[in-house]
Enzyme design. Structure first.
Site, PDB file in Angstrom:
ATOM      1  N   HIS A 140       0.833  -1.205   0.000  1.00  0.00           N
ATOM      2  CA  HIS A 140       0.000   0.000   0.000  1.00  0.00           C
ATOM      3  C   HIS A 140       0.874   1.265   0.000  1.00  0.00           C
ATOM      4  O   HIS A 140       0.740   2.128  -0.867  1.00  0.00           O
ATOM      5  CB  HIS A 140      -0.915  -0.016   1.233  1.00  0.00           C
ATOM      6  CG  HIS A 140      -1.836   1.165   1.329  1.00  0.00           C
ATOM      7  ND1 HIS A 140      -3.149   1.108   0.932  1.00  0.00           N
ATOM      8  CD2 HIS A 140      -1.633   2.433   1.756  1.00  0.00           C
ATOM      9  CE1 HIS A 140      -3.713   2.296   1.121  1.00  0.00           C
ATOM     10  NE2 HIS A 140      -2.811   3.121   1.623  1.00  0.00           N
ATOM     11  N   GLU A 141       1.778   1.343   0.950  1.00  0.00           N
ATOM     12  CA  GLU A 141       2.617   2.540   1.051  1.00  0.00           C
ATOM     13  C   GLU A 141       3.533   2.659  -0.163  1.00  0.00           C
ATOM     14  O   GLU A 141       3.848   3.762  -0.617  1.00  0.00           O
ATOM     15  CB  GLU A 141       3.425   2.539   2.354  1.00  0.00           C
ATOM     16  CG  GLU A 141       2.578   2.513   3.639  1.00  0.00           C
ATOM     17  CD  GLU A 141       1.498   3.590   3.695  1.00  0.00           C
ATOM     18  OE1 GLU A 141       1.687   4.670   3.112  1.00  0.00           O
ATOM     19  OE2 GLU A 141       0.438   3.340   4.323  1.00  0.00           O
TER      20      GLU A 141
ATOM     21  N   HIS B 135       1.805   4.556  -2.878  1.00  0.00           N
ATOM     22  CA  HIS B 135       1.925   6.009  -2.682  1.00  0.00           C
ATOM     23  C   HIS B 135       3.313   6.484  -3.120  1.00  0.00           C
ATOM     24  O   HIS B 135       3.458   7.524  -3.761  1.00  0.00           O
ATOM     25  CB  HIS B 135       1.737   6.360  -1.199  1.00  0.00           C
ATOM     26  CG  HIS B 135       0.312   6.314  -0.724  1.00  0.00           C
ATOM     27  ND1 HIS B 135      -0.695   7.078  -1.274  1.00  0.00           N
ATOM     28  CD2 HIS B 135      -0.280   5.609   0.286  1.00  0.00           C
ATOM     29  CE1 HIS B 135      -1.843   6.843  -0.627  1.00  0.00           C
ATOM     30  NE2 HIS B 135      -1.617   5.952   0.319  1.00  0.00           N
TER      31      HIS B 135
ATOM     32  N   GLU C  21      -4.650   7.878  -3.194  1.00  0.00           N
ATOM     33  CA  GLU C  21      -5.105   6.606  -2.626  1.00  0.00           C
ATOM     34  C   GLU C  21      -5.380   5.583  -3.729  1.00  0.00           C
ATOM     35  O   GLU C  21      -5.248   4.375  -3.513  1.00  0.00           O
ATOM     36  CB  GLU C  21      -6.349   6.847  -1.755  1.00  0.00           C
ATOM     37  CG  GLU C  21      -6.755   5.695  -0.868  1.00  0.00           C
ATOM     38  CD  GLU C  21      -5.766   5.393   0.267  1.00  0.00           C
ATOM     39  OE1 GLU C  21      -4.818   6.180   0.475  1.00  0.00           O
ATOM     40  OE2 GLU C  21      -5.938   4.352   0.931  1.00  0.00           O
TER      41      GLU C  21
END
Ligand code: ZN
Length: 509
Positions: free
Chosen positions: A264-265, A268, A294
């Protein structure tokens, strides 16, 4: 004009340097700082914040923008210099309208409220938070008041995270999604839940971190321009386009929690690492909006990282890293486990189908509070009622109810949550557009290759930074405005076979 542009960029670079220095201090605070550093760190951050605000709201900067707007009037809207002036103007106007004294009052209140929340949540003590939350609501309303002329009082607050987006548009979008999502949740949760016990096994931290790092290197995370460290609540931050940091958290009793948080990170971070280098140090070196940002974390975490193809390649490798835990677990069992759908109390633990219901609940409660239909004292009850309606369960206490998320206790009420669901919606829309352009992408993912997907995203999304609005970017990249159809289609194609759902398409209202 060139001399003025140079002066603008020099001024913006100073503001950016102060902001980046603050980001280093915040990153350190969340990773390595000993507790004794907390007091001084708060003061240091306040000092840097005040200096950056003073520099950015300097009237001379406003005059530069006036002149540059006249001089660039006939240039195309998407020229870099025109975009820089336009985006800087948007942020300048937002900053000069809010008095410095209010900014300090707000940040002091946030820090205090957050501190109390870290004790009140574990103690399940909503009564202790109530006066602070009432103050937060008051501050949020006052902040919106600096931007008169809005339709909804939430609009100026939403504008901070998703520029240009209005509460009315979000309401409409969410109503449409909810109508289609609720029957899907009902159909899935009527089936026996997937068995995910294979994930709840002891897995040493070092092995988990090594596996995750191996995957994100394959994704294209550049370790020459980034690194990963441990924290309590994972986040991404950047100090320049050459230094993009991600953080993760490892639970040794859960095999994949850290992995998906890392993916997830990393999503980003790939966005930030992909922004054009010429934009570094300016307001263009940001994502287009919270929702678009997101969409990238969710795309790499879910559409790629929880897909069957991805695990056809990586599962044998995961089994090799964790033979005692997984050697006898078939791929299908593991795939079902990481895509288990269940009604749950906690947003951050929710699966990708029910997650949006948690977001919509928070968005609606924010509007109810801001628009005066709900009082802070009634928030815990409103939360329970809505959980019951939407998810069919109700938190036994406020710890897992209205006290659950940090957002309202360390910042504004308003604009805090819509980006999560917009991110889900856009993740599917971008992914569909990428695979239309490069039909080989799913096959590549099944070989552990991500080059074509990453290149498409860099070309169509990442490189532009904040140059385009979210609407402009989505339209340019995918050929149509934001739509829930690719997302519903993605969910249906994935979960229909997983849960043996009947019907030719997603169930309707
Ligand atoms: Zn995120």
């Amino acid at each position: 004009m060139n001399a003025r542009l140079d002066e603008l960029k020099a001024r913006l670079l100073e503001v950016n340097d102060l902001g980046s220095a603050a980001a280093v201090l915040r990153w350190d605070q969340a990773t390595y700082m000993p507790p004794g550093g907390a007091g001084a760190r708060g003061r240091q951050l306040a000092t840097l914040g005040r200096l950056a605000h003073e520099k950015f709201t300097d009237a001379a900067l406003g005059r530069l923008l006036d002149a540059l707007e006249r001089e660039t009037r006939d240039l195309p809207r998407d020229a870099d210099d025109v975009s820089l002036v336009r985006v800087t103007r948007r942020e300048y106007e937002r900053s000069v309208r809010v008095p410095a004294a209010f900014v300090s009052e707000m940040s002091e209140h946030d820090a205090h409220s957050y501190q109390v929340w870290t004790e009140a949540r574990p103690a399940n003590d909503f009564a202790r938070m109530r006066p602070l939350l009432e103050q937060t609501l008051d501050l949020s309303r006052r902040l919106a008041g600096f931007f008169p002329g809005y339709e909804s009082i939430a609009d100026p607050l939403i504008d901070y995270s998703d520029p240009g987006l209005k509460a009315a548009a979000v309401r409409l979008l969410f109503a449409e999604l909810r109508e289609r999502l609720v029957p899907l949740v009902r159909a899935i949760t009527a089936q026996p839940p997937a068995d995910d016990s294979c994930l709840r096994q002891h897995a040493p931290e070092a092995d988990q971190l090594a596996f995750g790092l191996g995957v994100i290197r394959r994704y294209g995370f550049d370790l020459e321009r980034g690194r990963q460290d441990k924290t309590h609540h994972p986040f991404m931050t950047k100090f320049s386009l050459g230094d993009v940091r991600i953080t993760t958290r490892v639970r040794e009793d859960d095999l994949t929690d850290a992995l998906f948080s890392t993916l997830h990170e990393c999503g980003h971070a790939l966005y930030e690492q992909g922004i054009r280098h010429e934009y570094d140090g300016t307001p263009l070196a940001e994502g287009a909006s919270a929702g678009v940002h997101e969409s990238q974390s969710r795309l790499w975490e879910n559409l790629v990282g929880r897909s069957r193809g991805f695990w056809e390649h990586f599962y044998p490798r995961l089994q090799a890293s964790f033979p005692a835990q997984l050697a006898t677990v078939p791929l299908e069992t593991f795939y079902r486990a990481i895509n288990r759908v269940a009604r749950s109390l906690i947003r951050t633990d929710a699966d990708e189908v029910t997650y949006n219901l948690h977001v919509m609940l928070r968005f609606d409660l924010e509007l109810d509070l801001l628009e005066g239909r709900l009082e802070v004292k009634d928030l815990p009850d409103a939360w329970r009622t809505r959980m019951m309606t939407d998810l069919g369960l109700s938190p036994p206490d406020d710890r897992d109810g209205a006290l659950q998320d940090v957002h309202w206790y360390a910042g504004l009420i308003g604009g805090q949550f819509q980006g999560y669901t917009i991110g889900n919606i856009l993740s599917a829309q971008f992914f569909a557009a990428a695979t239309r352009a490069h039909p080989a992408i799913p096959g590549e993912i099944a070989r552990g290759e991500f080059g074509a997907l990453h290149a498409w995203l860099r070309e169509n999304v990442y490189q532009h930074g904040a140059k385009f609005t979210a609407d402009e970017l989505v339209e340019r990249a995918t050929g149509s405005p934001m739509s829930i159809e690719p997302y519903l289609d993605y969910l249906w194609r994935k979960y229909q076979p997983l849960y043996g759902l009947g019907g030719a398409g997603p169930p309707r209202g």
